[in-house]
Motif scaffolding. Sequence first.
Motif, PDB file in Angstrom:
ATOM      1  N   GLU A 126       0.837  -1.203   0.000  1.00  0.00           N
ATOM      2  CA  GLU A 126       0.000   0.000   0.000  1.00  0.00           C
ATOM      3  C   GLU A 126       0.874   1.257   0.000  1.00  0.00           C
ATOM      4  OE1 GLU A 126      -3.886   1.922   2.242  1.00  0.00           O
ATOM      5  OE2 GLU A 126      -2.816   0.278   3.215  1.00  0.00           O
ATOM      6  N   THR A 127       1.977   1.204   0.720  1.00  0.00           N
ATOM      7  CA  THR A 127       2.897   2.345   0.745  1.00  0.00           C
ATOM      8  C   THR A 127       3.462   2.600  -0.648  1.00  0.00           C
ATOM      9  OG1 THR A 127       3.464   1.990   3.059  1.00  0.00           O
ATOM     10  CG2 THR A 127       5.049   3.222   1.747  1.00  0.00           C
ATOM     11  N   VAL A 128       3.810   1.547  -1.371  1.00  0.00           N
ATOM     12  CA  VAL A 128       4.307   1.703  -2.744  1.00  0.00           C
ATOM     13  C   VAL A 128       3.269   2.423  -3.592  1.00  0.00           C
ATOM     14  CG1 VAL A 128       4.861   0.421  -4.863  1.00  0.00           C
ATOM     15  CG2 VAL A 128       5.906  -0.240  -2.682  1.00  0.00           C
ATOM     16  N   MET A 129       2.022   1.981  -3.515  1.00  0.00           N
ATOM     17  CA  MET A 129       0.956   2.609  -4.299  1.00  0.00           C
ATOM     18  C   MET A 129       0.823   4.090  -3.958  1.00  0.00           C
ATOM     19  SD  MET A 129      -1.868  -0.504  -4.112  1.00  0.00           S
ATOM     20  CE  MET A 129      -3.174   0.632  -3.830  1.00  0.00           C
ATOM     21  N   ASN A 130       0.838   4.392  -2.667  1.00  0.00           N
ATOM     22  CA  ASN A 130       0.614   5.768  -2.236  1.00  0.00           C
ATOM     23  C   ASN A 130       1.823   6.667  -2.485  1.00  0.00           C
ATOM     24  OD1 ASN A 130      -2.059   5.405  -1.439  1.00  0.00           O
ATOM     25  ND2 ASN A 130      -1.404   4.533   0.499  1.00  0.00           N
ATOM     26  N   TYR A 131       3.030   6.145  -2.296  1.00  0.00           N
ATOM     27  CA  TYR A 131       4.221   6.939  -2.616  1.00  0.00           C
ATOM     28  C   TYR A 131       4.242   7.278  -4.101  1.00  0.00           C
ATOM     29  CZ  TYR A 131       6.691   6.278   1.885  1.00  0.00           C
ATOM     30  OH  TYR A 131       7.097   6.299   3.200  1.00  0.00           O
ATOM     31  N   LEU A 132       3.932   6.295  -4.930  1.00  0.00           N
ATOM     32  CA  LEU A 132       3.912   6.521  -6.365  1.00  0.00           C
ATOM     33  C   LEU A 132       2.851   7.549  -6.745  1.00  0.00           C
ATOM     34  CD1 LEU A 132       5.028   5.811  -9.147  1.00  0.00           C
ATOM     35  CD2 LEU A 132       3.442   3.875  -9.198  1.00  0.00           C
ATOM     36  N   ALA A 133       1.648   7.407  -6.198  1.00  0.00           N
ATOM     37  CA  ALA A 133       0.564   8.351  -6.505  1.00  0.00           C
ATOM     38  C   ALA A 133       0.945   9.768  -6.097  1.00  0.00           C
ATOM     39  CB  ALA A 133      -0.722   7.927  -5.799  1.00  0.00           C
ATOM     40  N   ASN A 134       1.524   9.926  -4.915  1.00  0.00           N
ATOM     41  CA  ASN A 134       1.919  11.256  -4.462  1.00  0.00           C
ATOM     42  C   ASN A 134       3.075  11.807  -5.287  1.00  0.00           C
ATOM     43  OD1 ASN A 134       0.355  12.272  -2.069  1.00  0.00           O
ATOM     44  ND2 ASN A 134       0.815  10.203  -1.373  1.00  0.00           N
ATOM     45  N   GLU A 158      10.670  -0.172  -0.550  1.00  0.00           N
ATOM     46  CA  GLU A 158       9.447  -0.726   0.021  1.00  0.00           C
ATOM     47  C   GLU A 158       9.044  -2.012  -0.711  1.00  0.00           C
ATOM     48  OE1 GLU A 158       8.549   0.499   2.789  1.00  0.00           O
ATOM     49  OE2 GLU A 158       9.326   2.518   2.748  1.00  0.00           O
ATOM     50  N   LEU A 159       9.233  -2.051  -2.031  1.00  0.00           N
ATOM     51  CA  LEU A 159       8.965  -3.281  -2.773  1.00  0.00           C
ATOM     52  C   LEU A 159       9.888  -4.414  -2.322  1.00  0.00           C
ATOM     53  CD1 LEU A 159       8.363  -2.132  -6.464  1.00  0.00           C
ATOM     54  CD2 LEU A 159       6.771  -3.378  -5.001  1.00  0.00           C
ATOM     55  N   ASN A 160      11.140  -4.091  -2.071  1.00  0.00           N
ATOM     56  CA  ASN A 160      12.078  -5.095  -1.566  1.00  0.00           C
ATOM     57  C   ASN A 160      11.635  -5.608  -0.198  1.00  0.00           C
ATOM     58  OD1 ASN A 160      13.687  -4.929  -3.847  1.00  0.00           O
ATOM     59  ND2 ASN A 160      15.076  -3.440  -2.941  1.00  0.00           N
ATOM     60  N   HIS A 161      11.149  -4.699   0.641  1.00  0.00           N
ATOM     61  CA  HIS A 161      10.628  -5.111   1.947  1.00  0.00           C
ATOM     62  C   HIS A 161       9.484  -6.112   1.755  1.00  0.00           C
ATOM     63  CE1 HIS A 161      11.956  -1.197   4.225  1.00  0.00           C
ATOM     64  NE2 HIS A 161      12.982  -1.904   3.793  1.00  0.00           N
ATOM     65  N   ALA A 162       8.560  -5.779   0.857  1.00  0.00           N
ATOM     66  CA  ALA A 162       7.417  -6.661   0.612  1.00  0.00           C
ATOM     67  C   ALA A 162       7.890  -8.031   0.130  1.00  0.00           C
ATOM     68  CB  ALA A 162       6.464  -6.027  -0.406  1.00  0.00           C
ATOM     69  N   GLU A 163       8.880  -8.045  -0.745  1.00  0.00           N
ATOM     70  CA  GLU A 163       9.386  -9.321  -1.247  1.00  0.00           C
ATOM     71  C   GLU A 163       9.974 -10.164  -0.113  1.00  0.00           C
ATOM     72  OE1 GLU A 163      12.513 -11.145  -4.530  1.00  0.00           O
ATOM     73  OE2 GLU A 163      12.338  -8.981  -4.316  1.00  0.00           O
ATOM     74  N   ALA A 217       2.769   7.294   8.352  1.00  0.00           N
ATOM     75  CA  ALA A 217       2.847   5.922   7.840  1.00  0.00           C
ATOM     76  C   ALA A 217       4.098   5.218   8.366  1.00  0.00           C
ATOM     77  CB  ALA A 217       2.847   5.929   6.313  1.00  0.00           C
ATOM     78  N   GLU A 218       5.200   5.946   8.463  1.00  0.00           N
ATOM     79  CA  GLU A 218       6.427   5.349   8.996  1.00  0.00           C
ATOM     80  C   GLU A 218       6.258   4.989  10.472  1.00  0.00           C
ATOM     81  OE1 GLU A 218       8.638   4.244   7.134  1.00  0.00           O
ATOM     82  OE2 GLU A 218       8.473   5.439   5.318  1.00  0.00           O
ATOM     83  N   LYS A 219       5.548   5.825  11.213  1.00  0.00           N
ATOM     84  CA  LYS A 219       5.271   5.501  12.617  1.00  0.00           C
ATOM     85  C   LYS A 219       4.475   4.197  12.713  1.00  0.00           C
ATOM     86  CE  LYS A 219       5.170  10.231  14.437  1.00  0.00           C
ATOM     87  NZ  LYS A 219       4.303  11.287  14.994  1.00  0.00           N
ATOM     88  N   ASP A 220       3.489   4.035  11.847  1.00  0.00           N
ATOM     89  CA  ASP A 220       2.690   2.808  11.834  1.00  0.00           C
ATOM     90  C   ASP A 220       3.553   1.595  11.495  1.00  0.00           C
ATOM     91  OD1 ASP A 220       0.423   4.262  12.473  1.00  0.00           O
ATOM     92  OD2 ASP A 220      -0.442   4.172  10.452  1.00  0.00           O
ATOM     93  N   ALA A 221       4.431   1.752  10.509  1.00  0.00           N
ATOM     94  CA  ALA A 221       5.314   0.646  10.116  1.00  0.00           C
ATOM     95  C   ALA A 221       6.247   0.273  11.264  1.00  0.00           C
ATOM     96  CB  ALA A 221       6.115   1.027   8.876  1.00  0.00           C
ATOM     97  N   ILE A 222       6.757   1.272  11.952  1.00  0.00           N
ATOM     98  CA  ILE A 222       7.646   1.029  13.095  1.00  0.00           C
ATOM     99  C   ILE A 222       6.922   0.218  14.157  1.00  0.00           C
ATOM    100  CG2 ILE A 222       8.773   2.208  15.048  1.00  0.00           C
ATOM    101  CD1 ILE A 222       9.582   4.395  12.913  1.00  0.00           C
ATOM    102  N   GLU A 246      12.773   1.657   8.293  1.00  0.00           N
ATOM    103  CA  GLU A 246      11.623   2.543   8.505  1.00  0.00           C
ATOM    104  C   GLU A 246      11.975   3.694   9.450  1.00  0.00           C
ATOM    105  OE1 GLU A 246       9.442   2.186   6.406  1.00  0.00           O
ATOM    106  OE2 GLU A 246       9.362   0.061   5.928  1.00  0.00           O
ATOM    107  N   GLN A 247      12.798   3.424  10.449  1.00  0.00           N
ATOM    108  CA  GLN A 247      13.252   4.500  11.338  1.00  0.00           C
ATOM    109  C   GLN A 247      14.076   5.521  10.558  1.00  0.00           C
ATOM    110  OE1 GLN A 247      15.202   2.222  14.426  1.00  0.00           O
ATOM    111  NE2 GLN A 247      13.370   2.210  15.712  1.00  0.00           N
ATOM    112  N   ASP A 248      14.904   5.047   9.627  1.00  0.00           N
ATOM    113  CA  ASP A 248      15.679   5.963   8.781  1.00  0.00           C
ATOM    114  C   ASP A 248      14.766   6.814   7.907  1.00  0.00           C
ATOM    115  OD1 ASP A 248      18.121   5.146   9.797  1.00  0.00           O
ATOM    116  OD2 ASP A 248      18.585   3.810   8.107  1.00  0.00           O
ATOM    117  N   HIS A 249      13.736   6.186   7.333  1.00  0.00           N
ATOM    118  CA  HIS A 249      12.783   6.942   6.509  1.00  0.00           C
ATOM    119  C   HIS A 249      12.082   8.015   7.346  1.00  0.00           C
ATOM    120  CE1 HIS A 249      12.159   3.299   3.613  1.00  0.00           C
ATOM    121  NE2 HIS A 249      13.319   3.879   3.426  1.00  0.00           N
TER     122      HIS A 249
END
Length: 147
Positions: A18-26, A49-54, A99-104, A133-136
């Motif tokens: 979902e983050t990939v979709m939203n980052y791309l859209a923004n 983020e795609l690598n994370h998903a993989e 979103a990064e807070k949620d991922a953390i 995610e903390q770095d992001h």
Amino acid sequence: MSDEVVDLLKRAYQDEIETVMNYLANAVYLETFDGNDIAEDLLADVQEELNHAEMLGNRLFYYDVAPPASMDFEPSQTMLQPPEDSTNVEGVVDGVIEAEKDAIETYEALIQASEEAGDYVTADLATQLLADEQDHKRAFMSIKKSF
């Protein structure tokens, strides 16, 4: 097999997609000079983020569970929807930070559940992804200070 670990892996996988979709859209939608800079940052993060998903999908496969696909998808990132005003760069930055807070939080829960289940490989992966995610979050908090 720990049901909690599998549930958290699924949630983290879905959040990354979902983050990939939203980052791309923004990234596509933002305007202004500052927006172009943020768009470049978001596009750079898309591949990570795609690598994370993989990696998360591979851990699900270890448990003989298929990663969630489109029919399983339950969107939740209201904070990352493109703003009505395509020049609202600060709003996008705020959404990324949230979103990064949620991922953390998800990765912290996954680390704990994995360790309790004795799945140290998943705990190690979640620790690695937590650091990313903390770095992001740190990077976008720095960007926010410039507004």
